[in-house]
Design a protein around this motif. Structure first.
Motif, PDB file in Angstrom:
ATOM      1  N   UNK A 124       0.839  -1.191   0.000  1.00 43.24           N
ATOM      2  CA  UNK A 124       0.000   0.000   0.000  1.00 43.24           C
ATOM      3  C   UNK A 124       0.878   1.245   0.000  1.00 43.24           C
ATOM      4  N   UNK A 125       0.824   1.997  -1.081  1.00 42.73           N
ATOM      5  CA  UNK A 125       1.557   3.261  -1.143  1.00 42.73           C
ATOM      6  C   UNK A 125       0.786   4.375  -0.452  1.00 42.73           C
ATOM      7  N   UNK A 126      -0.534   4.375  -0.601  1.00 41.12           N
ATOM      8  CA  UNK A 126      -1.352   5.403   0.047  1.00 41.12           C
ATOM      9  C   UNK A 126      -2.754   4.879   0.274  1.00 41.12           C
ATOM     10  N   UNK A 127      -3.429   5.481   1.238  1.00 39.97           N
ATOM     11  CA  UNK A 127      -4.811   5.136   1.557  1.00 39.97           C
ATOM     12  C   UNK A 127      -5.546   6.432   1.865  1.00 39.97           C
ATOM     13  N   UNK A 128      -6.731   6.328   2.450  1.00 40.64           N
ATOM     14  CA  UNK A 128      -7.463   7.530   2.851  1.00 40.64           C
ATOM     15  C   UNK A 128      -8.382   7.193   4.011  1.00 40.64           C
ATOM     16  N   UNK A 129      -8.919   8.230   4.634  1.00 43.33           N
ATOM     17  CA  UNK A 129      -9.826   8.058   5.765  1.00 43.33           C
ATOM     18  C   UNK A 129     -11.255   8.278   5.291  1.00 43.33           C
ATOM     19  N   UNK A 130     -12.117   7.312   5.554  1.00 46.25           N
ATOM     20  CA  UNK A 130     -13.538   7.427   5.287  1.00 46.25           C
ATOM     21  C   UNK A 130     -14.296   7.495   6.605  1.00 46.25           C
ATOM     22  N   UNK A 131     -15.580   7.786   6.516  1.00 47.07           N
ATOM     23  CA  UNK A 131     -16.345   7.884   7.754  1.00 47.07           C
ATOM     24  C   UNK A 131     -16.443   6.534   8.462  1.00 47.07           C
ATOM     25  N   UNK A 132     -16.329   5.423   7.707  1.00 44.97           N
ATOM     26  CA  UNK A 132     -16.383   4.134   8.395  1.00 44.97           C
ATOM     27  C   UNK A 132     -15.157   3.914   9.286  1.00 44.97           C
ATOM     28  N   UNK A 133     -14.038   4.560   8.942  1.00 48.46           N
ATOM     29  CA  UNK A 133     -12.874   4.493   9.828  1.00 48.46           C
ATOM     30  C   UNK A 133     -13.134   5.259  11.121  1.00 48.46           C
ATOM     31  N   UNK A 134     -13.895   6.349  11.017  1.00 42.60           N
ATOM     32  CA  UNK A 134     -14.283   7.082  12.226  1.00 42.60           C
ATOM     33  C   UNK A 134     -15.202   6.218  13.077  1.00 42.60           C
ATOM     34  N   UNK A 135     -16.225   5.617  12.450  1.00 44.99           N
ATOM     35  CA  UNK A 135     -17.122   4.742  13.210  1.00 44.99           C
ATOM     36  C   UNK A 135     -16.347   3.638  13.922  1.00 44.99           C
ATOM     37  N   UNK A 136     -15.408   3.003  13.192  1.00 43.57           N
ATOM     38  CA  UNK A 136     -14.613   1.945  13.800  1.00 43.57           C
ATOM     39  C   UNK A 136     -13.846   2.471  15.002  1.00 43.57           C
ATOM     40  N   UNK A 188       1.211   5.695   3.134  1.00 43.44           N
ATOM     41  CA  UNK A 188       1.555   4.450   3.820  1.00 43.44           C
ATOM     42  C   UNK A 188       3.018   4.100   3.547  1.00 43.44           C
ATOM     43  N   UNK A 189       3.311   3.457   2.414  1.00 40.02           N
ATOM     44  CA  UNK A 189       4.699   3.229   2.035  1.00 40.02           C
ATOM     45  C   UNK A 189       5.307   4.420   1.300  1.00 40.02           C
ATOM     46  N   UNK A 190       4.500   5.192   0.626  1.00 40.59           N
ATOM     47  CA  UNK A 190       5.016   6.335  -0.131  1.00 40.59           C
ATOM     48  C   UNK A 190       5.719   7.308   0.820  1.00 40.59           C
ATOM     49  N   UNK A 191       6.966   7.652   0.549  1.00 38.54           N
ATOM     50  CA  UNK A 191       7.712   8.522   1.461  1.00 38.54           C
ATOM     51  C   UNK A 191       7.323   9.993   1.364  1.00 38.54           C
ATOM     52  N   UNK A 210      -6.735  -1.148   4.397  1.00 37.36           N
ATOM     53  CA  UNK A 210      -5.801  -0.391   3.574  1.00 37.36           C
ATOM     54  C   UNK A 210      -4.952   0.635   4.298  1.00 37.36           C
ATOM     55  N   UNK A 211      -5.269   0.962   5.546  1.00 41.54           N
ATOM     56  CA  UNK A 211      -4.440   1.910   6.296  1.00 41.54           C
ATOM     57  C   UNK A 211      -3.268   1.158   6.911  1.00 41.54           C
ATOM     58  N   UNK A 212      -2.354   0.741   6.045  1.00 41.64           N
ATOM     59  CA  UNK A 212      -1.259  -0.143   6.438  1.00 41.64           C
ATOM     60  C   UNK A 212      -0.234  -0.169   5.316  1.00 41.64           C
ATOM     61  N   UNK A 213       0.898  -0.760   5.594  1.00 41.72           N
ATOM     62  CA  UNK A 213       1.933  -0.883   4.561  1.00 41.72           C
ATOM     63  C   UNK A 213       1.647  -2.026   3.592  1.00 41.72           C
ATOM     64  N   UNK A 231      -1.102  10.683  -8.675  1.00 40.01           N
ATOM     65  CA  UNK A 231      -0.142  10.213  -7.681  1.00 40.01           C
ATOM     66  C   UNK A 231      -0.808   9.126  -6.837  1.00 40.01           C
ATOM     67  N   UNK A 232      -0.002   8.474  -6.023  1.00 38.38           N
ATOM     68  CA  UNK A 232      -0.543   7.390  -5.193  1.00 38.38           C
ATOM     69  C   UNK A 232      -1.670   7.896  -4.291  1.00 38.38           C
ATOM     70  N   UNK A 233      -1.428   9.011  -3.623  1.00 40.15           N
ATOM     71  CA  UNK A 233      -2.430   9.490  -2.665  1.00 40.15           C
ATOM     72  C   UNK A 233      -3.678   9.998  -3.382  1.00 40.15           C
ATOM     73  N   UNK A 234      -3.522  10.560  -4.576  1.00 37.23           N
ATOM     74  CA  UNK A 234      -4.693  10.998  -5.348  1.00 37.23           C
ATOM     75  C   UNK A 234      -5.499   9.797  -5.822  1.00 37.23           C
ATOM     76  N   UNK A 235      -4.817   8.754  -6.250  1.00 34.04           N
ATOM     77  CA  UNK A 235      -5.505   7.561  -6.749  1.00 34.04           C
ATOM     78  C   UNK A 235      -6.235   6.818  -5.641  1.00 34.04           C
ATOM     79  N   UNK A 236      -5.717   6.912  -4.404  1.00 30.84           N
ATOM     80  CA  UNK A 236      -6.344   6.208  -3.285  1.00 30.84           C
ATOM     81  C   UNK A 236      -7.596   6.914  -2.787  1.00 30.84           C
ATOM     82  N   UNK A 237      -7.709   8.213  -3.050  1.00 31.10           N
ATOM     83  CA  UNK A 237      -8.770   8.999  -2.436  1.00 31.10           C
ATOM     84  C   UNK A 237     -10.185   8.696  -2.942  1.00 31.10           C
ATOM     85  N   UNK A 238     -10.416   8.464  -4.243  1.00 26.09           N
ATOM     86  CA  UNK A 238     -11.801   8.342  -4.711  1.00 26.09           C
ATOM     87  C   UNK A 238     -12.510   7.053  -4.310  1.00 26.09           C
TER      88      UNK A 238
END
Length: 447
Positions: free
Chosen positions: A75-87, A419-422, A178-181, A198-205
């Motif tokens: 995983x180079x990048x991920x994102x936060x959704x509301x389900x991560x907040x619920x968790x 995540x892995x993306x520096x 996905x919030x992991x390496x 970019x990785x983070x842009x691709x992970x967001x949608x």
């Protein structure tokens, strides 16, 4: 072998599929978790007072076993959704109940029932390994993942996979998110990474884009058509920002509801013209905790008609839930549709049913998307028809703060996590296509 070696292979332009397949996998990796023994840590607190920064951990976790039909993804990048907040705040239920039930379904599923839950329902990264029966994906493939996990052993899911009785949301109702390496996914969650992002842009949608597509565009949702007046709550937010883009791209007329002038400006920058700042105009749909105010529904409906040339709403894109649902039902035109995918302000909706049944309106429940819908939504991203709404990027270490900001609604669009993306900006393959769309790609970052 460490994840640093995996990152070096990803960053090398000479790495081949065979190189990735030959990489030894690490025994462990870093991941964002919540802990089973902390599920009562917020007992007695109001929802708003529960702080994800206290419950979210960055742990070193063992690599899970790879099963048939599955893939391990760096995983180079991920994102936060509301389900991560619920968790993270253990609402409305602790997700460990989901993991326990899943773990009882098969020997392989037992892997998911752990005293920690690796969360996250988005990723952009690179395939490291595939399990038996996976033929469409190879190590080294650059991918994004949607979050629908299905078993498809029942006939119920074969017309629409969202109807599979064993349908789950990966990283919320399953482990190894996905919030992991490194993440574990089913191969039918994978889609090609858009090459101009970019990785983070691709992970967001991922999650929100697919959810908005099904809810608004798909025949399983509202089936939006050209000319429809579409009321979009939270039109600059994670879900609403994609709904606004789909409405504009599909020839509909979005009526964007926002809560500040700054958010109104974001909608204008996307091309929307009909905007209601509910804070500035002071709409209060509830007189008190138990009583709604129909006069405010009518005032709201009048304002909508001012913006549409006298027309009512064809489709309401609903996700706030309790706070807005009565108004949503009221302002929808005769024969119109209210489509709902969430209830971030409360699950117990109240509305006056006379305005539903006597005016032949429909309420459609919509939840994430099937593989085809997710693929179509991702294809539109790849073609530059729909754009990421990424506003801010956090490090993996700061995921708790990212979730806190989403919980407080102190964000625009989506927030990403490296995540892995520096660093930000890596992973772009088609610079020419990117240049054509750079203003739209950066729209939410420039606010």
């Amino acid at each position: 072998m460490t994840v640093k070696d995996i990152l070096a292979a990803i960053q090398s332009p000479d790495s081949t599929s065979e190189d990735f397949a030959a990489l030894p996998l690490p025994e462990s990796y870093r991941a964002i978790t919540v802990h089973k023994d902390e599920t009562e840590m917020f007992a007695g607190l109001e929802t708003r007072d529960k702080d994800p920064r206290k419950s979210i951990h960055l742990d070193d976790v063992p690599l899970p076993e790879l099963g048939p039909g599955e893939a391990l993804v760096a995983v180079m990048a991920s994102s936060v959704n509301y389900n991560s907040v619920w968790t993270s705040i253990f609402e409305p239920l602790s997700t460990f109940g989901f993991l326990e039930r899943y773990g009882r379904t098969s020997e392989l599923a037992k892997r998911h029932d752990l005293p920690y839950h690796i969360i996250g329902s988005d990723l952009a990264g690179v395939v490291l390994r595939t399990g038996p029966g996976v033929n469409s994906w190879r190590p080294g493939d650059e991918v994004v993942a949607h979050c629908l996990s299905v078993e498809l052993e029942s006939s119920d899911g074969h017309n629409d996979t969202m109807l599979d009785p064993e349908q789950r949301i990966w990283g919320f109702e399953t482990n190894f998110g996905g919030l992991a390496e490194i993440a574990l996914v089913k191969s039918n969650q994978l889609m090609p990474k858009p090459d101009h992002l970019s990785w983070e842009e691709a992970a967001a949608p991922g999650l929100v884009n697919s959810t908005a597509y099904r809810q608004l565009v798909s025949r399983n949702g509202a089936g939006m058509k050209q000319g429809d007046n579409v009321l979009i709550w939270g039109a600059s937010g994670g879900l609403g920002s994609y709904a606004t883009q789909f409405a504009l791209a599909g020839g509909a007329n979005p009526i964007c509801v926002v809560s500040s002038e700054q958010k109104a400006d974001i909608c204008r920058s996307m091309g929307a013209e009909a905007i209601i700042d509910r804070s500035a105009e002071g709409y209060k749909f509830w007189k008190d905790e138990n009583t709604q105010d129909p006069k405010e529904w009518k005032r709201f409906g009048k304002r909508i008609r001012e913006l549409t040339g006298g027309e009512d709403i064809d489709i309401v894109f609903e996700h706030p839930g309790r706070e807005t649902f009565g108004a949503s039902v009221y302002v929808t035109r005769k024969g119109g549709t209210i489509t709902t995918c969430a209830s971030t302000s409360g699950y117990m909706h109240q509305y006056d049913n006379r305005y539903l049944w006597m005016s032949l309106k429909r309420i459609i429940g919509s939840h994430f998307a099937n593989y085809r819908e997710a693929w179509e939504a991702n294809r539109l991203i790849a073609k530059g028809k729909i754009h990421p709404t990424l506003s801010k990027v956090y490090s993996l270490e700061d995921t708790g703060q990212a979730a806190h900001d989403v919980h407080r609604n102190a964000h625009q669009g989506k927030v990403g996590v490296l995540c892995l993306a520096p660093e930000e900006g890596l992973g772009v393959r088609d610079h020419e296509k990117r240049a054509k769309h750079i203003d739209a790609i950066n729209r939410f970052r420039n606010v």
